[in-house]
Design a protein around this motif. Structure first.
Motif, PDB file in Angstrom:
ATOM      1  N   HIS A  88       0.841  -1.200   0.000  1.00  0.00           N
ATOM      2  CA  HIS A  88       0.000   0.000   0.000  1.00  0.00           C
ATOM      3  C   HIS A  88       0.877   1.251   0.000  1.00  0.00           C
ATOM      4  O   HIS A  88       0.690   2.157  -0.818  1.00  0.00           O
ATOM      5  N   GLU A  89       1.855   1.287   0.905  1.00  0.00           N
ATOM      6  CA  GLU A  89       2.761   2.438   0.990  1.00  0.00           C
ATOM      7  C   GLU A  89       3.527   2.650  -0.314  1.00  0.00           C
ATOM      8  O   GLU A  89       3.867   3.778  -0.656  1.00  0.00           O
ATOM      9  N   GLN A  90       3.781   1.568  -1.040  1.00  0.00           N
ATOM     10  CA  GLN A  90       4.513   1.650  -2.307  1.00  0.00           C
ATOM     11  C   GLN A  90       3.595   2.013  -3.476  1.00  0.00           C
ATOM     12  O   GLN A  90       4.045   2.118  -4.610  1.00  0.00           O
ATOM     13  N   GLY A  91       2.301   2.172  -3.203  1.00  0.00           N
ATOM     14  CA  GLY A  91       1.344   2.530  -4.252  1.00  0.00           C
ATOM     15  C   GLY A  91       0.867   1.353  -5.079  1.00  0.00           C
ATOM     16  O   GLY A  91       0.233   1.534  -6.113  1.00  0.00           O
ATOM     17  N   LEU A 123      -8.119   0.822   0.176  1.00  0.00           N
ATOM     18  CA  LEU A 123      -9.205   1.019  -0.787  1.00  0.00           C
ATOM     19  C   LEU A 123      -9.478   2.512  -1.003  1.00  0.00           C
ATOM     20  O   LEU A 123      -9.733   2.946  -2.129  1.00  0.00           O
ATOM     21  N   LEU A 124      -9.420   3.298   0.062  1.00  0.00           N
ATOM     22  CA  LEU A 124      -9.612   4.743  -0.082  1.00  0.00           C
ATOM     23  C   LEU A 124      -8.539   5.348  -0.976  1.00  0.00           C
ATOM     24  O   LEU A 124      -8.837   6.130  -1.885  1.00  0.00           O
ATOM     25  N   ASP A 125      -7.283   4.995  -0.716  1.00  0.00           N
ATOM     26  CA  ASP A 125      -6.190   5.529  -1.520  1.00  0.00           C
ATOM     27  C   ASP A 125      -6.267   5.075  -2.975  1.00  0.00           C
ATOM     28  O   ASP A 125      -5.796   5.767  -3.870  1.00  0.00           O
ATOM     29  N   ALA A 126      -6.874   3.911  -3.199  1.00  0.00           N
ATOM     30  CA  ALA A 126      -7.041   3.399  -4.565  1.00  0.00           C
ATOM     31  C   ALA A 126      -8.254   4.021  -5.252  1.00  0.00           C
ATOM     32  O   ALA A 126      -8.497   3.755  -6.432  1.00  0.00           O
ATOM     33  N   GLY A 127      -9.015   4.833  -4.523  1.00  0.00           N
ATOM     34  CA  GLY A 127     -10.201   5.439  -5.103  1.00  0.00           C
ATOM     35  C   GLY A 127     -11.387   4.495  -5.177  1.00  0.00           C
ATOM     36  O   GLY A 127     -12.360   4.763  -5.874  1.00  0.00           O
ATOM     37  N   ARG A 128     -11.342   3.424  -4.449  1.00  0.00           N
ATOM     38  CA  ARG A 128     -12.420   2.422  -4.441  1.00  0.00           C
ATOM     39  C   ARG A 128     -13.310   2.692  -3.230  1.00  0.00           C
ATOM     40  O   ARG A 128     -13.348   1.940  -2.271  1.00  0.00           O
ATOM     41  N   TYR A 129     -14.040   3.804  -3.312  1.00  0.00           N
ATOM     42  CA  TYR A 129     -14.733   4.365  -2.162  1.00  0.00           C
ATOM     43  C   TYR A 129     -15.866   3.497  -1.627  1.00  0.00           C
ATOM     44  O   TYR A 129     -16.031   3.372  -0.413  1.00  0.00           O
ATOM     45  N   ARG A 130     -16.643   2.929  -2.495  1.00  0.00           N
ATOM     46  CA  ARG A 130     -17.762   2.107  -2.004  1.00  0.00           C
ATOM     47  C   ARG A 130     -17.256   0.855  -1.296  1.00  0.00           C
ATOM     48  O   ARG A 130     -17.801   0.455  -0.270  1.00  0.00           O
ATOM     49  N   GLU A 131     -16.234   0.244  -1.846  1.00  0.00           N
ATOM     50  CA  GLU A 131     -15.661  -0.930  -1.186  1.00  0.00           C
ATOM     51  C   GLU A 131     -15.036  -0.540   0.148  1.00  0.00           C
ATOM     52  O   GLU A 131     -15.133  -1.280   1.133  1.00  0.00           O
ATOM     53  N   ALA A 132     -14.405   0.626   0.193  1.00  0.00           N
ATOM     54  CA  ALA A 132     -13.819   1.115   1.441  1.00  0.00           C
ATOM     55  C   ALA A 132     -14.913   1.349   2.478  1.00  0.00           C
ATOM     56  O   ALA A 132     -14.757   1.003   3.653  1.00  0.00           O
ATOM     57  N   ARG A 133     -16.021   1.911   2.038  1.00  0.00           N
ATOM     58  CA  ARG A 133     -17.138   2.161   2.945  1.00  0.00           C
ATOM     59  C   ARG A 133     -17.659   0.841   3.521  1.00  0.00           C
ATOM     60  O   ARG A 133     -17.922   0.727   4.717  1.00  0.00           O
TER      61      ARG A 133
END
Length: 167
Positions: A88-91, A123-133
């Motif tokens: 995650h930290e590595q993107g 998931l938030l950093d990946a822009g996958r907001y609904r899955e993050a929610r």
């Protein structure tokens, strides 16, 4: 003492590394465990070396050994969590999500909070907001035993692409 008698005894080096780690002599522990891995590499020794290297401040090298331990069959939820956080930290969001989901599935339900938070942040950093929610809500409600339908299935929910709600 056993190391002094036979410097090719991997178990002795492993034991010395454990004693040094418990004494918080992480650099010395890393050297001793490196020797044990050099003599007789096993998945467990790679995992131990990875953990010690991380304690000594060598994150990338430590994660490399944790990955090697998983490849060797020593599946550890804690090691997977550490690997996933590093990815995650590595993107490397997609691979990190897969790693964190595996860590979450292998972890005792009572201990999944940290794993769910790590997955949510990725998931938030990946822009996958609904899955993050979904992941966050499950963690917040202490419903940490997520059904497969609530876990991310693929990297298809990224960026501005619409996400479908889990069923």
């Amino acid at each position: 003492e056993r190391v002094a008698r036979d410097d090719r005894d991997a178990d002795s080096w492993h034991g010395l590394a454990v004693v040094l780690r418990r004494s918080e002599r992480h650099a010395d522990a890393a050297l001793a465990m490196s020797r044990a891995v050099e003599i007789a590499p096993t998945a467990v020794r790679h995992r131990e070396l990875g953990l010690i290297l991380r304690l000594a401040g060598y994150e990338k090298e430590g994660v490399g050994h944790l990955v090697e331990s998983v490849r060797g069959g020593a599946l550890s939820p804690t090691a997977l969590l550490m690997i996933g956080r590093f990815q995650h930290e590595q993107g490397q969001y997609d691979v990190a999500v897969r790693t964190l989901v595996l860590a979450l599935r292998l972890t005792d339900p009572a201990l999944r909070g940290g794993h769910a938070v790590a997955l949510t942040m990725c998931l938030l950093d990946a822009g996958r907001y609904r899955e993050a929610r979904t992941a966050f809500r499950a963690a917040a409600r202490d419903q940490l035993l997520l059904p497969a339908s609530a876990l991310p299935r693929s990297p298809s929910c990224t960026g501005s692409a619409p996400c479908s709600e889990p069923t």
